[in-house]
Design a protein around this motif. Structure first.
Motif, PDB file in Angstrom:
ATOM      1  N   PHE A  10      -3.959   2.935  -5.254  1.00  0.00           N
ATOM      2  CA  PHE A  10      -3.669   4.329  -5.565  1.00  0.00           C
ATOM      3  C   PHE A  10      -3.198   4.458  -7.013  1.00  0.00           C
ATOM      4  N   GLU A  11      -2.302   3.591  -7.416  1.00  0.00           N
ATOM      5  CA  GLU A  11      -1.773   3.641  -8.775  1.00  0.00           C
ATOM      6  C   GLU A  11      -2.885   3.476  -9.803  1.00  0.00           C
ATOM      7  N   ASN A  12      -3.843   2.602  -9.531  1.00  0.00           N
ATOM      8  CA  ASN A  12      -4.974   2.427 -10.441  1.00  0.00           C
ATOM      9  C   ASN A  12      -5.803   3.703 -10.558  1.00  0.00           C
ATOM     10  N   LEU A  13      -6.049   4.359  -9.437  1.00  0.00           N
ATOM     11  CA  LEU A  13      -6.808   5.614  -9.464  1.00  0.00           C
ATOM     12  C   LEU A  13      -6.044   6.701 -10.220  1.00  0.00           C
ATOM     13  N   LEU A  14      -4.752   6.789  -9.971  1.00  0.00           N
ATOM     14  CA  LEU A  14      -3.952   7.808 -10.635  1.00  0.00           C
ATOM     15  C   LEU A  14      -3.818   7.519 -12.129  1.00  0.00           C
ATOM     16  N   THR A  15      -3.695   6.254 -12.480  1.00  0.00           N
ATOM     17  CA  THR A  15      -3.600   5.876 -13.890  1.00  0.00           C
ATOM     18  C   THR A  15      -4.894   6.211 -14.627  1.00  0.00           C
ATOM     19  N   ALA A  16      -6.017   6.090 -13.952  1.00  0.00           N
ATOM     20  CA  ALA A  16      -7.311   6.400 -14.572  1.00  0.00           C
ATOM     21  C   ALA A  16      -7.545   7.904 -14.702  1.00  0.00           C
ATOM     22  N   ALA A  17      -6.814   8.704 -13.930  1.00  0.00           N
ATOM     23  CA  ALA A  17      -6.996  10.159 -13.982  1.00  0.00           C
ATOM     24  C   ALA A  17      -6.475  10.699 -15.309  1.00  0.00           C
ATOM     25  N   ALA A  18      -7.245  11.583 -15.907  1.00  0.00           N
ATOM     26  CA  ALA A  18      -6.855  12.177 -17.185  1.00  0.00           C
ATOM     27  C   ALA A  18      -6.259  13.567 -17.020  1.00  0.00           C
ATOM     28  N   ASN A  19      -6.704  14.305 -15.996  1.00  0.00           N
ATOM     29  CA  ASN A  19      -6.315  15.714 -15.888  1.00  0.00           C
ATOM     30  C   ASN A  19      -5.702  16.134 -14.564  1.00  0.00           C
ATOM     31  N   SER A  20      -6.279  15.652 -13.456  1.00  0.00           N
ATOM     32  CA  SER A  20      -5.826  16.205 -12.180  1.00  0.00           C
ATOM     33  C   SER A  20      -5.957  15.217 -11.031  1.00  0.00           C
ATOM     34  N   ALA A  21      -5.099  15.426 -10.059  1.00  0.00           N
ATOM     35  CA  ALA A  21      -5.172  14.730  -8.777  1.00  0.00           C
ATOM     36  C   ALA A  21      -4.767  15.751  -7.728  1.00  0.00           C
ATOM     37  N   VAL A  22      -5.650  15.982  -6.763  1.00  0.00           N
ATOM     38  CA  VAL A  22      -5.342  16.936  -5.696  1.00  0.00           C
ATOM     39  C   VAL A  22      -5.432  16.226  -4.357  1.00  0.00           C
ATOM     40  N   HIS A  23      -4.563  16.639  -3.447  1.00  0.00           N
ATOM     41  CA  HIS A  23      -4.497  16.000  -2.131  1.00  0.00           C
ATOM     42  C   HIS A  23      -4.429  17.080  -1.069  1.00  0.00           C
ATOM     43  N   VAL A  45      17.705  13.467   5.369  1.00  0.00           N
ATOM     44  CA  VAL A  45      16.565  12.945   4.619  1.00  0.00           C
ATOM     45  C   VAL A  45      17.071  11.788   3.774  1.00  0.00           C
ATOM     46  N   ALA A  46      16.491  10.619   4.006  1.00  0.00           N
ATOM     47  CA  ALA A  46      16.889   9.427   3.253  1.00  0.00           C
ATOM     48  C   ALA A  46      15.661   8.840   2.580  1.00  0.00           C
ATOM     49  N   LYS A  47      15.740   8.650   1.268  1.00  0.00           N
ATOM     50  CA  LYS A  47      14.625   8.057   0.533  1.00  0.00           C
ATOM     51  C   LYS A  47      14.603   6.552   0.765  1.00  0.00           C
ATOM     52  N   ASP A  48      13.387   6.006   0.760  1.00  0.00           N
ATOM     53  CA  ASP A  48      13.244   4.559   0.874  1.00  0.00           C
ATOM     54  C   ASP A  48      12.544   4.030  -0.375  1.00  0.00           C
ATOM     55  N   ALA A  49      12.251   2.732  -0.400  1.00  0.00           N
ATOM     56  CA  ALA A  49      11.642   2.100  -1.580  1.00  0.00           C
ATOM     57  C   ALA A  49      10.284   2.703  -1.897  1.00  0.00           C
ATOM     58  N   ASN A  50       9.508   3.052  -0.874  1.00  0.00           N
ATOM     59  CA  ASN A  50       8.197   3.650  -1.129  1.00  0.00           C
ATOM     60  C   ASN A  50       8.337   5.033  -1.770  1.00  0.00           C
ATOM     61  N   ASP A  51       9.353   5.788  -1.354  1.00  0.00           N
ATOM     62  CA  ASP A  51       9.603   7.095  -1.987  1.00  0.00           C
ATOM     63  C   ASP A  51       9.929   6.917  -3.464  1.00  0.00           C
ATOM     64  N   GLU A  52      10.749   5.931  -3.785  1.00  0.00           N
ATOM     65  CA  GLU A  52      11.105   5.675  -5.189  1.00  0.00           C
ATOM     66  C   GLU A  52       9.870   5.272  -5.984  1.00  0.00           C
ATOM     67  N   TRP A  53       9.012   4.430  -5.378  1.00  0.00           N
ATOM     68  CA  TRP A  53       7.760   4.063  -6.030  1.00  0.00           C
ATOM     69  C   TRP A  53       6.910   5.313  -6.292  1.00  0.00           C
ATOM     70  N   TRP A  54       6.822   6.188  -5.294  1.00  0.00           N
ATOM     71  CA  TRP A  54       6.020   7.408  -5.425  1.00  0.00           C
ATOM     72  C   TRP A  54       6.542   8.274  -6.573  1.00  0.00           C
ATOM     73  N   ILE A  55       7.831   8.493  -6.602  1.00  0.00           N
ATOM     74  CA  ILE A  55       8.436   9.332  -7.645  1.00  0.00           C
ATOM     75  C   ILE A  55       8.139   8.752  -9.022  1.00  0.00           C
ATOM     76  N   SER A  56       8.253   7.460  -9.157  1.00  0.00           N
ATOM     77  CA  SER A  56       7.986   6.806 -10.438  1.00  0.00           C
ATOM     78  C   SER A  56       6.509   6.879 -10.813  1.00  0.00           C
ATOM     79  N   THR A  57       5.635   6.533  -9.884  1.00  0.00           N
ATOM     80  CA  THR A  57       4.194   6.481 -10.162  1.00  0.00           C
ATOM     81  C   THR A  57       3.627   7.859 -10.475  1.00  0.00           C
ATOM     82  N   VAL A  58       3.901   8.818  -9.629  1.00  0.00           N
ATOM     83  CA  VAL A  58       3.391  10.174  -9.847  1.00  0.00           C
ATOM     84  C   VAL A  58       4.072  10.791 -11.071  1.00  0.00           C
ATOM     85  N   GLY A  59       5.369  10.517 -11.220  1.00  0.00           N
ATOM     86  CA  GLY A  59       6.099  11.037 -12.376  1.00  0.00           C
ATOM     87  C   GLY A  59       5.484  10.606 -13.692  1.00  0.00           C
ATOM     88  N   LYS A  60       5.049   9.348 -13.776  1.00  0.00           N
ATOM     89  CA  LYS A  60       4.397   8.854 -15.004  1.00  0.00           C
ATOM     90  C   LYS A  60       3.095   9.598 -15.271  1.00  0.00           C
TER      91      LYS A  60
END
Length: 172
Positions: A10-23, A45-60
């Motif tokens: 997923f991170e590779n696909l998102l990193t390759a995206a230049a403009n948009s990602a829709v889900h 609501v408690a965040k876990d390690a995957n949530d932190e990864w998501w916030i970081s990856t999508v945030g970038k």
């Protein structure tokens, strides 16, 4: 049918995206995890390690200018799982920089929507997400077929136009 869409893929696909990602998400429940179970038991609501990864990856991606949007089609009244998703959205999806909208299923009349959840990156890379009947992950398919990517992009936009922003949506 394909291999799991791991965090790395997923991170590779998102990193390759230049403009948009829709889900587009269209199920009322997905596989249960510890965070969902804890929320059912405590209402917290408690965040876990995957949530932190998501916030970081999508945030970038958002920081580089990629617009990340998620639309959820939901039955009302909401399932417990959808209520949990709604409760988690501010601390995970919105915190990552996503824009999230909700569309009650009864407002989808007249829309043509693919039967599987999907991601579309830059209107050109399509990832189908397949689940079993009980919401467990089954498989993913990645395709660069322009006709399918356009079909899903168009379906997403039709849902997006009718959907309600997370800040305004109130679960029924």
């Amino acid at each position: 049918m394909g291999t799991p869409l791991t965090n790395e893929r997923f991170e590779n696909l998102l990193t390759a995206a230049a403009n948009s990602a829709v889900h587009l998400e269209s199920r009322d429940a997905y596989m249960a995890d510890a965070s969902f179970t804890r929320w059912q038991e405590t209402g917290v609501v408690a965040k876990d390690a995957n949530d932190e990864w998501w916030i970081s990856t999508v945030g970038k991606a958002v920081e580089r200018g990629v617009r990340v949007r998620r639309a959820r089609i939901v039955s009302e009244p909401l399932s417990s799982y959808s209520r949990w998703l709604w409760a988690c959205t501010p601390s995970v999806n919105l915190a990552a920089g996503e824009v999230v909208r909700w569309l009650p299923r009864h407002r989808t009349a007249g829309l043509v929507i693919p039967p599987a959840d999907f991601w579309v990156f830059d209107s050109s890379v399509l990832v189908w997400n397949h689940f079993t009947g009980d919401g467990e992950w089954a498989s993913n398919e990645v395709t660069r077929d322009p006709a399918l990517a356009e079909l899903c992009s168009s379906a997403f936009e039709s849902v997006w136009e009718r959907a309600v922003d997370h800040q305004e949506y109130r679960p029924v």
